[in-house]
Design a protein around this motif. Structure first.
Motif, short mmCIF file in Angstrom:
data_model
loop_
_atom_site.label_atom_id
_atom_site.label_comp_id
_atom_site.label_asym_id
_atom_site.label_seq_id
_atom_site.Cartn_x
_atom_site.Cartn_y
_atom_site.Cartn_z
N SER A 6 0.80 -1.21 0.00
CA SER A 6 0.00 0.00 0.00
C SER A 6 0.83 1.26 0.00
N SER A 9 3.09 2.53 -5.45
CA SER A 9 2.67 1.79 -6.64
C SER A 9 3.52 2.20 -7.84
N ARG A 10 4.56 2.99 -7.61
CA ARG A 10 5.47 3.44 -8.67
C ARG A 10 6.80 2.73 -8.49
N GLU A 37 7.06 -7.81 -13.74
CA GLU A 37 5.83 -7.32 -14.38
C GLU A 37 4.59 -7.99 -13.80
N SER A 41 1.81 -5.68 -11.89
CA SER A 41 0.44 -5.66 -12.40
C SER A 41 -0.54 -6.24 -11.38
N GLY A 42 -0.06 -7.16 -10.56
CA GLY A 42 -0.91 -7.77 -9.55
C GLY A 42 -1.35 -6.83 -8.45
N ILE A 43 -0.59 -5.76 -8.24
CA ILE A 43 -0.96 -4.78 -7.21
C ILE A 43 -1.38 -3.45 -7.86
N ASP A 44 -1.67 -3.51 -9.18
CA ASP A 44 -2.07 -2.31 -9.93
C ASP A 44 -1.00 -1.23 -9.85
N GLY A 45 0.24 -1.65 -9.92
CA GLY A 45 1.35 -0.70 -9.88
C GLY A 45 1.75 -0.24 -11.27
N ASP A 46 2.84 0.53 -11.33
CA ASP A 46 3.29 1.10 -12.59
C ASP A 46 4.80 1.14 -12.63
#
Length: 226
Positions: A6, A9-10, A37, A41-46
């Motif tokens: 939490s 996410s970057r 990757e 993507s699993g934690i809606d990151g970037d």
């Protein structure tokens, strides 16, 4: 330091590959990319930048690509991410120095790892690396005594070595990081290899090896971007 999902996410990805061990490690460049990757993507990151790729021995502390990755993450308040914890280093003091930095870091294979766990794992990795080194030296000495050829025979076969693919991926990643810089220079009305070269040096940018730009290196950069 390690953190929970939490907090950020970057991410800025850092991959380390060793041309002489990649095939035996079971975690080459492509596998590292997939692991990172999948986790991001699993934690809606970037992933905010192309990856930083180091072609190094795990025993070395001097890693220019890691330094650049840390600086990039720090500038953008992002988290440095690696695919596997023991890819960072085989040296406890190196990991400790990384943990003492102001850049958050996470490993895709153990995102909940805390400081104590990371230090323990790095110590184990260092010990395993020492054992491997001793076994390798003993094996090479035995082969030499029997008059057998040394080195990785498979890589002597044309097309078997992973080095060209790794070097190309690293060069492409570096070029992508320079794309916004080149576009900004061209937006100022500057074009042409020599003119862009002058602007890169004047603005303080260096090549991936830390050298000043020259027309030849700028020409190669533009070819990759185009």
């Amino acid at each position: 330091m390690a953190q929970d999902a939490s907090q950020s996410s970057r991410f800025v990805a850092y991959y380390r590959v060793s041309t002489d061990k990649q095939g035996r490690s079971g975690l080459g460049l492509e596998a590292q990319q997939k692991a990172v990757e999948t986790y991001v993507s699993g934690i809606d990151g970037d992933l905010i930048a192309p990856p930083y790729i180091e072609v190094e021995s795990g025993k070395k502390k001097d890693r220019p690509e890691l330094i650049r990755a840390l600086a990039h993450a720090k500038r953008n308040k992002a988290t440095l991410i690696v695919a596997k914890l023991d890819r960072l280093a085989r040296n406890v003091s190196f990991v400790s120095a990384l943990l003492d930095s102001s850049v958050d870091f996470r490993a895709a294979d153990m995102p909940s790892a805390n400081r104590f766990m990371i230090q323990i794992m790095s110590a184990v990795a260092e010990y395993e690396a020492q054992l491997i080194s001793e076994r390798t030296k003993a094996g090479l000495a035995a082969r030499k005594a029997r008059g057998l050829p040394l080195g990785n025979v498979a890589n002597l076969i044309p097309g078997n070595s992973p080095a060209p693919r790794i070097n190309k991926a690293k060069a492409n990643a570096m070029a992508e990081r320079m794309r916004p810089v080149v576009e900004a220079i061209r937006a100022d009305g500057v074009d042409g290899v020599r003119a862009i070269c002058g602007q890169l040096n004047e603005r303080g940018y260096v090549t991936d090896r830390g050298n000043h730009w020259h027309p030849t290196s700028v020409s190669r950069l533009l070819q990759r971007l185009e």
